[in-house]
Design a protein around this motif. Structure first.
Motif, PDB file in Angstrom:
ATOM      1  N   MET A 142       0.819  -1.203   0.000  1.00  0.00           N
ATOM      2  CA  MET A 142       0.000   0.000   0.000  1.00  0.00           C
ATOM      3  C   MET A 142       0.860   1.262   0.000  1.00  0.00           C
ATOM      4  SD  MET A 142      -3.031  -0.764  -0.517  1.00  0.00           S
ATOM      5  CE  MET A 142      -3.389   0.968  -0.568  1.00  0.00           C
ATOM      6  N   ILE A 143       2.012   1.215   0.635  1.00  0.00           N
ATOM      7  CA  ILE A 143       2.930   2.357   0.586  1.00  0.00           C
ATOM      8  C   ILE A 143       3.388   2.580  -0.852  1.00  0.00           C
ATOM      9  CG2 ILE A 143       5.233   3.167   1.280  1.00  0.00           C
ATOM     10  CD1 ILE A 143       4.667   1.719   4.015  1.00  0.00           C
ATOM     11  N   LEU A 144       3.723   1.499  -1.545  1.00  0.00           N
ATOM     12  CA  LEU A 144       4.113   1.606  -2.961  1.00  0.00           C
ATOM     13  C   LEU A 144       2.950   2.119  -3.804  1.00  0.00           C
ATOM     14  CD1 LEU A 144       6.175  -1.697  -3.311  1.00  0.00           C
ATOM     15  CD2 LEU A 144       7.059   0.650  -3.154  1.00  0.00           C
ATOM     16  N   GLN A 145       1.747   1.621  -3.522  1.00  0.00           N
ATOM     17  CA  GLN A 145       0.566   2.058  -4.264  1.00  0.00           C
ATOM     18  C   GLN A 145       0.313   3.546  -4.038  1.00  0.00           C
ATOM     19  OE1 GLN A 145      -2.693   2.931  -2.942  1.00  0.00           O
ATOM     20  NE2 GLN A 145      -3.847   2.814  -4.822  1.00  0.00           N
ATOM     21  N   PHE A 146       0.467   4.014  -2.797  1.00  0.00           N
ATOM     22  CA  PHE A 146       0.279   5.426  -2.484  1.00  0.00           C
ATOM     23  C   PHE A 146       1.255   6.280  -3.304  1.00  0.00           C
ATOM     24  CE2 PHE A 146       1.371   9.139   0.224  1.00  0.00           C
ATOM     25  CZ  PHE A 146       0.139   9.775   0.189  1.00  0.00           C
ATOM     26  N   GLY A 147       2.515   5.878  -3.347  1.00  0.00           N
ATOM     27  CA  GLY A 147       3.501   6.602  -4.146  1.00  0.00           C
ATOM     28  C   GLY A 147       3.142   6.614  -5.621  1.00  0.00           C
ATOM     29  N   PHE A 148       2.644   5.481  -6.115  1.00  0.00           N
ATOM     30  CA  PHE A 148       2.233   5.390  -7.517  1.00  0.00           C
ATOM     31  C   PHE A 148       1.073   6.338  -7.804  1.00  0.00           C
ATOM     32  CE2 PHE A 148      -0.015   3.559 -11.115  1.00  0.00           C
ATOM     33  CZ  PHE A 148       1.026   3.313 -12.001  1.00  0.00           C
ATOM     34  N   VAL A 149       0.095   6.377  -6.905  1.00  0.00           N
ATOM     35  CA  VAL A 149      -1.060   7.271  -7.086  1.00  0.00           C
ATOM     36  C   VAL A 149      -0.595   8.721  -7.117  1.00  0.00           C
ATOM     37  CG1 VAL A 149      -3.129   8.204  -5.924  1.00  0.00           C
ATOM     38  CG2 VAL A 149      -2.831   5.733  -6.163  1.00  0.00           C
ATOM     39  N   ILE A 150       0.241   9.102  -6.160  1.00  0.00           N
ATOM     40  CA  ILE A 150       0.705  10.490  -6.071  1.00  0.00           C
ATOM     41  C   ILE A 150       1.512  10.882  -7.312  1.00  0.00           C
ATOM     42  CG2 ILE A 150       2.190  12.085  -4.766  1.00  0.00           C
ATOM     43  CD1 ILE A 150      -0.552  11.311  -3.446  1.00  0.00           C
ATOM     44  N   LYS A 151       2.369   9.984  -7.761  1.00  0.00           N
ATOM     45  CA  LYS A 151       3.272  10.328  -8.866  1.00  0.00           C
ATOM     46  C   LYS A 151       2.646  10.153 -10.256  1.00  0.00           C
ATOM     47  CE  LYS A 151       7.891   9.780 -10.576  1.00  0.00           C
ATOM     48  NZ  LYS A 151       9.260   9.598 -10.262  1.00  0.00           N
ATOM     49  N   TYR A 152       1.840   9.106 -10.448  1.00  0.00           N
ATOM     50  CA  TYR A 152       1.434   8.766 -11.812  1.00  0.00           C
ATOM     51  C   TYR A 152      -0.057   8.901 -12.124  1.00  0.00           C
ATOM     52  CZ  TYR A 152       6.102   6.801 -12.155  1.00  0.00           C
ATOM     53  OH  TYR A 152       7.464   6.631 -12.153  1.00  0.00           O
ATOM     54  N   PHE A 153      -0.918   8.868 -11.128  1.00  0.00           N
ATOM     55  CA  PHE A 153      -2.353   8.921 -11.423  1.00  0.00           C
ATOM     56  C   PHE A 153      -2.750  10.336 -11.836  1.00  0.00           C
ATOM     57  CE2 PHE A 153      -5.126   5.391  -9.507  1.00  0.00           C
ATOM     58  CZ  PHE A 153      -4.242   4.418  -9.912  1.00  0.00           C
ATOM     59  N   PRO A 154      -3.314  10.493 -13.030  1.00  0.00           N
ATOM     60  CA  PRO A 154      -3.840  11.809 -13.383  1.00  0.00           C
ATOM     61  C   PRO A 154      -5.208  11.993 -12.721  1.00  0.00           C
ATOM     62  CG  PRO A 154      -4.198  10.282 -15.189  1.00  0.00           C
ATOM     63  CD  PRO A 154      -3.424   9.535 -14.131  1.00  0.00           C
TER      64      PRO A 154
END
Length: 166
Positions: A142-154
């Motif tokens: 979930m920490i990795l997912q959070f980083g992915f959302v912040i960085k890559y999710f438009p």
């Protein structure tokens, strides 16, 4: 494994269902007001905190009702974010020419990993320290997912389907 009595299983299941429904409805009412990315971020933080707490409780042998609280926080956080948002997000993020393929792929990835987790959890849970390992692993994911959302999710809120998402 948690130390909760088996005669409370119905109450536990009902609690999970009620929390899931309430927070899904809340997310549905807020998704167009505060946006998909923000809901995903808020929910991710709630899931991270609840998973770390659950892993900690298992590590230190503290079960019973105390373990139910972070699990219900996890269900609320999931329903408020990924449970409601991901289906809207994958229907909006792909351009029309690849939307069907993109949604199909996104749905496949979602259900594939849901199946892997569902099949592997009982195996991991019976190992020594299994609760700590399983919930610790999910917290890291979930920490990795959070980083992915912040960085890559438009953010797709308020965008026209074919509008550039940057």
């Amino acid at each position: 494994m948690s130390g909760l009595a088996t005669d409370t299983a119905f109450l536990q299941a009902a609690s999970v269902g009620l929390i899931n429904m309430v927070f899904t409805l809340l997310a549905m009412s807020l998704i167009d007001k505060i946006g998909r990315k923000r809901l995903m971020g808020i929910g991710s933080i709630g899931m991270i905190v609840s998973l770390i707490t659950t892993a900690y409780l298992f590590q230190h042998g503290k079960g019973d009702v105390g373990i139910l609280i972070p699990l219900l926080v996890f269900i609320a956080s999931f329903a408020f974010s990924q449970g409601a948002v991901i289906w809207v997000f994958i229907s909006e993020v792909f351009p029309n020419k690849v939307r069907a393929s993109g949604q199909s792929f996104g749905t496949f990835v979602h259900w594939f990993w849901a199946a892997v987790m569902t099949w592997s959890f009982p195996i991991i849970a019976v190992m020594p320290g299994g609760g700590t390992i399983a919930f610790g692993f999910f917290a890291v994911a979930m920490i990795l997912q959070f980083g992915f959302v912040i960085k890559y999710f438009p953010e797709t809120k308020g965008k026209v389907l074919e509008e550039e998402l940057a």
